[in-house]
Design a protein around this motif. Structure first.
Motif, PDB file in Angstrom:
ATOM      1  N   ALA A 191       0.831  -1.209   0.000  1.00  0.00           N
ATOM      2  CA  ALA A 191       0.000   0.000   0.000  1.00  0.00           C
ATOM      3  C   ALA A 191       0.861   1.254   0.000  1.00  0.00           C
ATOM      4  N   ASP A 192       1.929   1.254   0.784  1.00  0.00           N
ATOM      5  CA  ASP A 192       2.828   2.413   0.814  1.00  0.00           C
ATOM      6  C   ASP A 192       3.468   2.634  -0.555  1.00  0.00           C
ATOM      7  N   ALA A 193       3.875   1.557  -1.206  1.00  0.00           N
ATOM      8  CA  ALA A 193       4.480   1.670  -2.539  1.00  0.00           C
ATOM      9  C   ALA A 193       3.462   2.186  -3.547  1.00  0.00           C
ATOM     10  N   CYS A 194       2.221   1.728  -3.445  1.00  0.00           N
ATOM     11  CA  CYS A 194       1.163   2.201  -4.350  1.00  0.00           C
ATOM     12  C   CYS A 194       0.896   3.685  -4.141  1.00  0.00           C
ATOM     13  N   ARG A 195       0.850   4.115  -2.873  1.00  0.00           N
ATOM     14  CA  ARG A 195       0.616   5.540  -2.598  1.00  0.00           C
ATOM     15  C   ARG A 195       1.737   6.390  -3.164  1.00  0.00           C
ATOM     16  N   LEU A 196       2.971   5.962  -2.983  1.00  0.00           N
ATOM     17  CA  LEU A 196       4.115   6.708  -3.495  1.00  0.00           C
ATOM     18  C   LEU A 196       4.068   6.797  -5.013  1.00  0.00           C
ATOM     19  N   LEU A 197       3.791   5.692  -5.670  1.00  0.00           N
ATOM     20  CA  LEU A 197       3.719   5.699  -7.128  1.00  0.00           C
ATOM     21  C   LEU A 197       2.574   6.579  -7.613  1.00  0.00           C
ATOM     22  N   GLU A 198       1.428   6.514  -6.935  1.00  0.00           N
ATOM     23  CA  GLU A 198       0.291   7.355  -7.327  1.00  0.00           C
ATOM     24  C   GLU A 198       0.679   8.822  -7.266  1.00  0.00           C
ATOM     25  N   ARG A 199       1.388   9.214  -6.218  1.00  0.00           N
ATOM     26  CA  ARG A 199       1.802  10.617  -6.080  1.00  0.00           C
ATOM     27  C   ARG A 199       2.818  11.027  -7.143  1.00  0.00           C
ATOM     28  N   ARG A 200       3.558  10.059  -7.666  1.00  0.00           N
ATOM     29  CA  ARG A 200       4.565  10.358  -8.683  1.00  0.00           C
ATOM     30  C   ARG A 200       4.016  10.236 -10.099  1.00  0.00           C
ATOM     31  N   LEU A 201       2.754   9.802 -10.220  1.00  0.00           N
ATOM     32  CA  LEU A 201       2.161   9.580 -11.530  1.00  0.00           C
ATOM     33  C   LEU A 201       0.891  10.399 -11.768  1.00  0.00           C
ATOM     34  N   SER A 202       0.163  10.683 -10.723  1.00  0.00           N
ATOM     35  CA  SER A 202      -1.132  11.349 -10.862  1.00  0.00           C
ATOM     36  C   SER A 202      -1.010  12.736 -11.490  1.00  0.00           C
ATOM     37  N   PRO A 203      -1.862  13.025 -12.491  1.00  0.00           N
ATOM     38  CA  PRO A 203      -1.856  14.365 -13.078  1.00  0.00           C
ATOM     39  C   PRO A 203      -2.430  15.426 -12.130  1.00  0.00           C
ATOM     40  N   ALA A 204      -2.918  15.000 -10.974  1.00  0.00           N
ATOM     41  CA  ALA A 204      -3.377  15.961  -9.978  1.00  0.00           C
ATOM     42  C   ALA A 204      -2.207  16.786  -9.440  1.00  0.00           C
ATOM     43  N   PHE A 205      -1.011  16.279  -9.627  1.00  0.00           N
ATOM     44  CA  PHE A 205       0.198  16.993  -9.215  1.00  0.00           C
ATOM     45  C   PHE A 205       0.870  17.545 -10.469  1.00  0.00           C
ATOM     46  N   ARG A 206       0.968  18.845 -10.541  1.00  0.00           N
ATOM     47  CA  ARG A 206       1.444  19.532 -11.737  1.00  0.00           C
ATOM     48  C   ARG A 206       2.787  19.009 -12.235  1.00  0.00           C
ATOM     49  N   GLU A 207       3.668  18.642 -11.331  1.00  0.00           N
ATOM     50  CA  GLU A 207       4.992  18.189 -11.750  1.00  0.00           C
ATOM     51  C   GLU A 207       4.961  16.853 -12.500  1.00  0.00           C
ATOM     52  N   ASN A 208       3.817  16.181 -12.482  1.00  0.00           N
ATOM     53  CA  ASN A 208       3.687  14.907 -13.198  1.00  0.00           C
ATOM     54  C   ASN A 208       3.137  15.066 -14.611  1.00  0.00           C
ATOM     55  N   VAL A 209       2.777  16.269 -14.988  1.00  0.00           N
ATOM     56  CA  VAL A 209       2.176  16.511 -16.298  1.00  0.00           C
ATOM     57  C   VAL A 209       3.256  16.998 -17.265  1.00  0.00           C
ATOM     58  N   LEU A 210       3.331  16.338 -18.391  1.00  0.00           N
ATOM     59  CA  LEU A 210       4.325  16.698 -19.402  1.00  0.00           C
ATOM     60  C   LEU A 210       3.800  17.839 -20.273  1.00  0.00           C
ATOM     61  N   PRO A 211       4.715  18.589 -20.874  1.00  0.00           N
ATOM     62  CA  PRO A 211       4.269  19.628 -21.799  1.00  0.00           C
ATOM     63  C   PRO A 211       3.423  19.007 -22.903  1.00  0.00           C
ATOM     64  N   GLY A 212       2.334  19.650 -23.234  1.00  0.00           N
ATOM     65  CA  GLY A 212       1.439  19.174 -24.297  1.00  0.00           C
ATOM     66  C   GLY A 212       0.338  18.262 -23.792  1.00  0.00           C
ATOM     67  N   GLN A 213       0.406  17.796 -22.568  1.00  0.00           N
ATOM     68  CA  GLN A 213      -0.676  16.989 -22.020  1.00  0.00           C
ATOM     69  C   GLN A 213      -1.758  17.916 -21.490  1.00  0.00           C
ATOM     70  N   LYS A 214      -2.960  17.705 -21.984  1.00  0.00           N
ATOM     71  CA  LYS A 214      -4.070  18.576 -21.567  1.00  0.00           C
ATOM     72  C   LYS A 214      -4.781  17.919 -20.389  1.00  0.00           C
ATOM     73  N   PRO A 215      -5.311  18.735 -19.484  1.00  0.00           N
ATOM     74  CA  PRO A 215      -6.101  18.188 -18.379  1.00  0.00           C
ATOM     75  C   PRO A 215      -7.357  17.508 -18.912  1.00  0.00           C
ATOM     76  N   ALA A 216      -7.823  16.484 -18.178  1.00  0.00           N
ATOM     77  CA  ALA A 216      -9.055  15.791 -18.553  1.00  0.00           C
ATOM     78  C   ALA A 216     -10.225  16.754 -18.415  1.00  0.00           C
ATOM     79  N   GLU A 217     -11.188  16.575 -19.295  1.00  0.00           N
ATOM     80  CA  GLU A 217     -12.356  17.477 -19.258  1.00  0.00           C
ATOM     81  C   GLU A 217     -13.481  16.870 -18.499  1.00  0.00           C
TER      82      GLU A 217
END
Length: 86
Positions: free
Chosen positions: A60-86
């Protein structure tokens, strides 16, 4: 709790950890032993319940860490050109 409920919960934990092979590695048992425990052919021991509980927490701890490093809810995880979901 009924014994069948404990067995069902153990079997679900095995699946959440990635199946019998993964759980066997984590618990230091054979796949056959894990299968027997999941089917109630062998009684669950306190040490096995403690070990699988610790493994679930680590997972569970590993899943939480990965989610925080992957989720687009965190701006630093969004690449240039990726648009937010509508």
């Amino acid at each position: 709790m009924l014994p069948v409920e404990q067995i069902e919960r153990f079997a679900l934990a095995v699946e959440l950890l990635g199946g019998q092979q993964a759980a066997a590695r984590v618990l230091g048992l054979s796949e056959r032993e894990i299968g027997d425990l999941c089917l109630g052919r062998q009684p669950l021991q306190i040490g096995q319940l403690q070990a699988i509980s610790r493994a679930l927490i680590i997972h569970a701890d590993a899943c939480r860490l990965l989610e925080r490093r992957l989720s687009p809810a965190f701006r630093e995880n969004v690449l240039p050109g990726q648009k937010p979901a509508e």
